[in-house]
Design a protein around this motif. Structure first.
Motif, PDB file in Angstrom:
ATOM      1  N   ILE A  36       7.924  -1.089  10.454  1.00 57.50           N
ATOM      2  CA  ILE A  36       6.587  -0.791  10.946  1.00 57.50           C
ATOM      3  C   ILE A  36       6.575  -0.754  12.476  1.00 57.50           C
ATOM      4  O   ILE A  36       7.152  -1.615  13.138  1.00 57.50           O
ATOM      5  N   SER A  39       5.983   7.149   6.840  1.00 59.10           N
ATOM      6  CA  SER A  39       4.654   7.049   6.239  1.00 59.10           C
ATOM      7  C   SER A  39       3.683   6.453   7.252  1.00 59.10           C
ATOM      8  O   SER A  39       4.088   5.853   8.254  1.00 59.10           O
ATOM      9  N   ASN A  50       0.202   3.985   7.796  1.00 56.08           N
ATOM     10  CA  ASN A  50      -0.580   2.906   7.198  1.00 56.08           C
ATOM     11  C   ASN A  50      -2.058   3.068   7.534  1.00 56.08           C
ATOM     12  O   ASN A  50      -2.427   3.811   8.448  1.00 56.08           O
ATOM     13  N   SER A  51      -2.889   2.342   6.813  1.00 55.43           N
ATOM     14  CA  SER A  51      -4.337   2.483   6.982  1.00 55.43           C
ATOM     15  C   SER A  51      -4.809   2.039   8.366  1.00 55.43           C
ATOM     16  O   SER A  51      -5.849   2.499   8.835  1.00 55.43           O
ATOM     17  N   ASP A  52      -4.071   1.139   9.045  1.00 57.12           N
ATOM     18  CA  ASP A  52      -4.446   0.718  10.395  1.00 57.12           C
ATOM     19  C   ASP A  52      -3.869   1.637  11.459  1.00 57.12           C
ATOM     20  O   ASP A  52      -3.907   1.327  12.649  1.00 57.12           O
ATOM     21  N   SER A  92      -0.796   2.282  12.018  1.00 53.20           N
ATOM     22  CA  SER A  92       0.590   2.008  12.368  1.00 53.20           C
ATOM     23  C   SER A  92       1.468   2.916  11.518  1.00 53.20           C
ATOM     24  O   SER A  92       1.013   3.481  10.520  1.00 53.20           O
ATOM     25  N   ARG A 124       3.763  -0.631  15.502  1.00 56.47           N
ATOM     26  CA  ARG A 124       2.348  -0.708  15.871  1.00 56.47           C
ATOM     27  C   ARG A 124       2.199  -0.273  17.331  1.00 56.47           C
ATOM     28  O   ARG A 124       3.014  -0.646  18.178  1.00 56.47           O
ATOM     29  N   LYS A 149       5.375   3.752   9.601  1.00 57.68           N
ATOM     30  CA  LYS A 149       6.579   3.170   9.013  1.00 57.68           C
ATOM     31  C   LYS A 149       7.690   4.199   9.104  1.00 57.68           C
ATOM     32  O   LYS A 149       7.612   5.271   8.509  1.00 57.68           O
TER      33      LYS A 149
END
Length: 449
Positions: free
Chosen positions: A242, A229, A231-233, A235, A244, A237
């Motif tokens: 996570i 998936s 993320n909004s930033d 990064s 980055r 998953k």
């Protein structure tokens, strides 16, 4: 050996022997073959190949003889393998069509474009991954990830990933707020800039950002297809952890071209000095840094993949996907080590607290035992005293007194623990001081009432 340009011909037995000697990836590198296509061919031709764990165990010196699958079937049947740089106008053999079908079953979810007259994609920049790459995955997942990695291509015809759409909107909103802030009097960039500036594309030009978004769009969609998936930033998953990263455009240092205002300030300074007037020399930098269009994707502090003279990030999409998986695995190891250390810390704290509580309880029980034993000793001495008074024949020792004294002995005795009419129930487990205080309190209460 290679009989025709772009085609390698091996017998089933030769291919079996080389795979078990070099691994599937090793054979693919040796003959310039596509890893996923070679796996598909082995399945069609019923040629067994080692699992990813086989090489790990073998490299560690473990016995893997029981994991070697025996060869079966015809040895001399010839197999034609198409190299990565081959371009074939049409498919001449039915067997090749079967291989392509198996390959398509594996890769049909990929969002890639291909010419209809190509059986084998032109993949000149497929990374030379080692046999141990992604060996922490089970064989099915590993093969699927590597298949995606080998076939990733940027497509401009699909809708942009929703997280990238939102991020572009966030950038536009921030620029609008920044422009409004800059238009106000006494604007100070250190103190008056809007909050929550989007950081991901901050270190690149607008031209390079278009490239970066196209790269991320392809990678993000592949990660989601593989079960991850975004993320909004921005990064990602992967398998629960996570990762980055950031994308940066390199800069060149070029000689600074003096602006008109700087030239005027320098002329004024020289005039002031010539006329013996005090002046502060204008600070004019010697060099400027300008973006040069070369992108790199940075994982952590030192690991990165970048554009170079021979290939760009768009040519190394597989490397990017595999590296994200590797970083997710590194993060998993670090996270689990951290969680294990925290678990041990909590367990040690719990053990220490239990020991403390047990020690306190033991001290309390010992004190209660001593206090009860002291009461028992007093009760015993009272009874001995009563008997001694009876034996003495003292006329003052009446039956009433004996009865009363024996009741007090029973009140003191923790093994009987009789409740006294006036003194109540004796708290045998308490210390002498606490018992005395309890008696005094009961006396004061009786006065009060």
């Amino acid at each position: 050996m290679e009989n025709e340009k772009g085609i390698v011909k091996l017998t089933r037995k030769q291919l079996y022997d080389e795979i078990w000697a070099l691994s599937v990836a090793g054979v693919a590198r040796k003959y310039n073959l596509n890893y996923g296509k070679l796996i598909a061919t082995c399945k069609v031709e019923n040629i067994p190949f080692p699992s990813s764990g086989y090489w790990t165990k073998k490299n560690m010196g473990k016995d893997v003889s029981n994991e070697i699958a025996e060869f079966s079937g015809l040895e001399d049947t010839e197999i034609s393998l198409i190299t990565k740089d081959a371009v074939i106008k049409r498919v001449r053999k039915a067997k090749a069509e079967v291989v392509e079908k198996v390959h398509t079953d594996i890769t049909e979810e990929l969002d890639v474009t291909a010419e209809e007259d190509l059986l084998q994609k032109k993949t000149e920049n497929i990374p030379k991954w080692s046999d141990g790459i992604l060996d922490y995955l089970d064989e099915t997942e590993r093969n699927k990830v590597l298949e995606y990695a080998c076939n990733l291509q940027i497509s401009q015809s699909t809708r942009l990933h929703k997280m990238l759409v939102q991020y572009k909107k966030d950038i536009a909103d921030y620029k609008s707020k920044l422009k409004e802030a800059q238009s106000r009097p006494y604007y100070n960039p250190r103190h008056n800039k809007p909050e929550n500036e989007p950081e991901f594309f901050k270190e690149m030009s607008d031209e390079c950002m278009t490239r970066a978004i196209a790269i991320l769009d392809t990678v993000f969609k592949s990660i989601e297809s593989l079960g991850g998936s975004i993320n909004s930033d921005l990064s990602v998953k992967i398998r629960g952890d996570i990762v980055r990263f950031r994308m940066v455009e390199s800069q060149d240092q070029v000689k600074h071209e003096m602006t008109k205002q700087e030239a005027q300030a320098l002329v004024k300074y020289n005039d002031d000095i010539k006329n013996h007037r005090w002046a502060s020399k204008p600070q004019i930098r010697k060099y400027d840094k300008v973006y040069n269009g070369k992108l790199r994707i940075v994982f952590g502090e030192r690991s990165y993949i970048r554009d170079n003279d021979s290939e760009k990030l768009e040519d190394r999409m597989g490397d990017i996907l595999v590296t994200l998986y590797e970083k997710a695995e590194e993060n998993r190891i670090v996270r689990e080590a951290r969680e294990e250390a925290e678990r041990k810390r909590v367990e040690e704290a719990r053990r220490r607290e239990e020991n403390r509580q047990r020690k306190e309880q033991e001290i309390r029980l010992v004190k209660e035992l001593v206090n009860k034993a002291e009461d028992y000793r007093i009760a015993k001495e009272i009874r001995e005293y009563i008997q001694a008074m009876i034996d003495s024949g003292n006329e003052d020792i009446t039956p009433e007194w004996i009865e009363w004294a024996l009741k007090k002995a029973d009140w003191y005795d923790p093994s009987i623990a009789t409740e006294d009419e006036y003194l109540g129930k004796r708290q045998h487990e308490k210390s002498a001081e606490e018992k005395e205080k309890s008696l005094q309190d009961s006396i004061r209460k009786s006065w009060y009432w």
